[in-house]
Structures are given as C-alpha cells and as structure tokens.
Design an enzyme around this catalytic site. Structure first.
Site, PDB file in Angstrom:
ATOM      1  N   GLY A   9       2.955  -0.962   4.381  1.00 44.37           N
ATOM      2  CA  GLY A   9       2.988   0.460   4.032  1.00 44.37           C
ATOM      3  C   GLY A   9       4.417   0.873   3.731  1.00 44.37           C
ATOM      4  O   GLY A   9       4.931   0.651   2.640  1.00 44.37           O
ATOM      5  N   GLY A  10       5.095   1.447   4.730  1.00 39.08           N
ATOM      6  CA  GLY A  10       6.430   2.020   4.539  1.00 39.08           C
ATOM      7  C   GLY A  10       7.415   1.114   3.824  1.00 39.08           C
ATOM      8  O   GLY A  10       8.099   1.548   2.888  1.00 39.08           O
TER       9      GLY A  10
ATOM     10  N   ASN B 198       0.866  -1.182   0.000  1.00 35.94           N
ATOM     11  CA  ASN B 198       0.000   0.000   0.000  1.00 35.94           C
ATOM     12  C   ASN B 198       0.901   1.229   0.000  1.00 35.94           C
ATOM     13  O   ASN B 198       1.484   1.570   1.032  1.00 35.94           O
ATOM     14  CB  ASN B 198      -0.899  -0.029   1.253  1.00 35.94           C
ATOM     15  CG  ASN B 198      -1.741   1.233   1.377  1.00 35.94           C
ATOM     16  OD1 ASN B 198      -1.778   2.065   0.472  1.00 35.94           O
ATOM     17  ND2 ASN B 198      -2.424   1.377   2.506  1.00 35.94           N
ATOM     18  N   TRP B 199       1.001   1.864  -1.148  1.00 35.48           N
ATOM     19  CA  TRP B 199       1.945   2.981  -1.281  1.00 35.48           C
ATOM     20  C   TRP B 199       1.389   4.274  -0.688  1.00 35.48           C
ATOM     21  O   TRP B 199       2.077   5.282  -0.660  1.00 35.48           O
ATOM     22  CB  TRP B 199       2.316   3.190  -2.756  1.00 35.48           C
ATOM     23  CG  TRP B 199       3.040   2.024  -3.371  1.00 35.48           C
ATOM     24  CD1 TRP B 199       3.400   0.847  -2.749  1.00 35.48           C
ATOM     25  CD2 TRP B 199       3.520   1.919  -4.720  1.00 35.48           C
ATOM     26  NE1 TRP B 199       4.058   0.022  -3.630  1.00 35.48           N
ATOM     27  CE2 TRP B 199       4.144   0.651  -4.849  1.00 35.48           C
ATOM     28  CE3 TRP B 199       3.480   2.750  -5.841  1.00 35.48           C
ATOM     29  CZ2 TRP B 199       4.719   0.216  -6.042  1.00 35.48           C
ATOM     30  CZ3 TRP B 199       4.052   2.328  -7.028  1.00 35.48           C
ATOM     31  CH2 TRP B 199       4.670   1.068  -7.125  1.00 35.48           C
ATOM     32  N   LYS B 200       0.149   4.243  -0.243  1.00 32.79           N
ATOM     33  CA  LYS B 200      -0.498   5.427   0.354  1.00 32.79           C
ATOM     34  C   LYS B 200      -0.284   6.652  -0.554  1.00 32.79           C
ATOM     35  O   LYS B 200      -0.287   6.511  -1.765  1.00 32.79           O
ATOM     36  CB  LYS B 200       0.011   5.643   1.777  1.00 32.79           C
ATOM     37  CG  LYS B 200      -0.162   4.364   2.636  1.00 32.79           C
ATOM     38  CD  LYS B 200       0.014   4.585   4.098  1.00 32.79           C
ATOM     39  CE  LYS B 200      -0.191   3.271   4.844  1.00 32.79           C
ATOM     40  NZ  LYS B 200      -0.081   3.398   6.280  1.00 32.79           N
TER      41      LYS B 200
ATOM     42  N   HIS C 121      -9.625   1.278   5.097  1.00 34.13           N
ATOM     43  CA  HIS C 121      -8.326   1.493   5.748  1.00 34.13           C
ATOM     44  C   HIS C 121      -8.503   2.450   6.930  1.00 34.13           C
ATOM     45  O   HIS C 121      -9.298   3.384   6.868  1.00 34.13           O
ATOM     46  CB  HIS C 121      -7.322   2.061   4.743  1.00 34.13           C
ATOM     47  CG  HIS C 121      -5.922   2.007   5.273  1.00 34.13           C
ATOM     48  ND1 HIS C 121      -5.438   2.926   6.182  1.00 34.13           N
ATOM     49  CD2 HIS C 121      -4.916   1.117   5.065  1.00 34.13           C
ATOM     50  CE1 HIS C 121      -4.191   2.596   6.493  1.00 34.13           C
ATOM     51  NE2 HIS C 121      -3.855   1.510   5.824  1.00 34.13           N
TER      52      HIS C 121
END
Ligand code: 13P
Length: 264
Positions: free
Chosen positions: A239-240, A13-15, A99
C-alpha cells in the site's frame, strides 16, 4: 531458468490516492527505474479513473495493470459500479478482490466476494483474493479458522481450470497502514502455511504448490527481503510504500534477488 522457478510478485495497491498527473508520474518513475524485471511479476493497481492513464504508461512494458475492485455483473443498471468487461477494455489483467478495507469499511461478505471471484475469472481477469484476520480475532486464537473460512467461501465453486489465474494475498487487518505493528516474517510464514494447506485440501497438492501467496501489511523496503526470503511467501501487496517510486523499486529489487536465490 527464471521461468522454471516461481517468480515473486509485487503488487502496488494505490488505494484512493494520487491525481491523474501523480499517477502518471508514479507509473513513469517505476517504468524508468526498472532495469531488469525479468525475475519478478509487477502489477500496479491505481484508482479506477486513472487506469487508462497508467495503462498508457505501462504499454509495451512487462508491468501489468490491475484494478482494486469490480462489480460482479457484465453490465446493467448498477449506478457507480464498474464491470469486469470495462476493466478488460481499459487494459486490466488483474483485479484485487476481498480487500479488508472493502470487507470492513464497506461491509462486503464472503458470499459477495465469491460472486466477484467467479465473475472476474469467467470474464478473463486474474484474481488476487485478499484474506486476513483482525487483531481481536488473532488475540482470540481465531486466525486459522478465519483464514480457512475466508479462503473456502471466497473460492467456493471456482472452476479448477481457472486456478492458475488466482493468487491469494494474506493481509492481517491489524498490520495494514501500521508500520509499528506489522506482522513478523515468522507470523506471515505461519499464516501462509495455513492458507496453502487449506488450498491444498480444497484443490489438491499440486495446486497448493503452484498457488502464489503474497503478504500485505506495512511492507517497507527495510523488511521486504526478510519477508520475501521466507518459504511460502511468494510476493508482497504494497500500500503506502507503493506510492513512493524509490521505495517501491527497492522492494521490487528485493523480490528479484529473492527469486534468483531460490533453488532451481
Ligand atoms: P500498507 O502497505 O499501506 O499497510 O497497505 C497494505 C495493503 O492494504 C495493500 O493492499
């Protein structure tokens, strides 16, 4: 044989990160770095404007494209929103819904998320439904009740024949973006068991066995194997670490190893 066992799923999930160039580089780095991805399902979820760019890189690969959100209408006067048909048109197979950043920063309710789940499934997208408690809720022993509620309201009135296109991501809010405070494998395993039991009460034992439940919250290469080896942890939503090619690939390799280590 790999098809007979449950493959681990790794979602990036690259947000709200990357540029078009960085998104392309990241996707290319991941594609180039994979040697044998048969034992894992990989999904990359870039921001909306870069879906097409990343989709182009993923063409002819086994890596699927996913979106981070959508609006629960096929089209219409909804300025700034993106429909499931647009996501399908641009090559998405998956969409992340519910999310915690959307629940807590943008005020999305369980009812609104449930609308999205039903519309996404009806349109033909597979859904990754995120659930998870805040630190206050955990401290107040409300985790189980909260997970129960988010799961049952999020999946209310879902058609039984769409269950195979749903997966759940357990993302404790207190563990997201917070490497010094992530869930232990034990905590994650317990929460997954609660979710699976609840899913089973709603949809039956077989469906509960089949459902893929991923863990998300500060997963880094160093602890991916410990998490993914736990019973009931079927994958990870990253994520990160999904923004760093080598970190993401290392997590993918752990997932392949854990898929292969499962009893046939
Ligand atoms: P981090 O891995 O950065 O904690 O993010 C987890 C997450 O929210 C994935 O959806």
């Amino acid at each position: 044989m790999i098809d007979e066992i449950k493959k681990k799923t790794i979602v990036g999930n690259w947000k709200m990160h990357t540029t078009a160039a960085a998104a392309r580089d990241l996707a290319e780095g991941i594609v180039d770095g994979l040697i044998d991805e048969e034992g894992v399902s990989i999904i990359l979820c870039p921001p909306y404007p870069y879906l097409a760019v990343v989709g182009e890189v993923l063409k002819e690969t086994r890596i699927a494209l996913g979106a981070q959100n959508m609006y629960p209408q096929m089209e219409g006067a909804f300025t700034g929103e993106v429909s499931p048909t647009m996501l399908l048109d641009v090559g998405c197979k998956y969409v992340i819904l519910g999310h915690s950043e959307r629940r807590h920063k943008l005020g999305e309710s369980n009812e609104f998320i449930n609308d999205k789940v039903k519309v996404a499934l009806a349109a033909g997208l597979d859904v990754i439904l995120c659930v998870g408690e805040t630190l206050e809720q955990r401290k107040a022993n409300q985790t189980e009740a909260l997970l129960d509620r988010q799961l049952s309201l999020g999946l209310a009135n879902v058609e039984p024949d769409t269950l195979s296109r749903i997966s759940i991501a357990y993302e404790p809010v207190w563990a997201i973006g917070n490497p010094s405070h992530h869930a232990t494998p034990q905590q994650a395993e317990e929460a997954h068991a609660v979710l699976r039991a609840r899913f089973g009460r709603i949809f039956g034992k077989d469906a509960a066995k089949q459902i893929s439940i991923q863990y998300g919250g500060s997963v880094v290469p160093g602890d991916a194997a410990a998490l993914l080896s736990r019973p009931g942890i079927d994958g990870a939503l990253i994520g990160g670490a999904s923004l760093v090619v080598n970190d993401f690939l290392e997590i993918v390799r752990s997932a392949i190893a854990e898929t292969e280590a499962q009893p046939a």
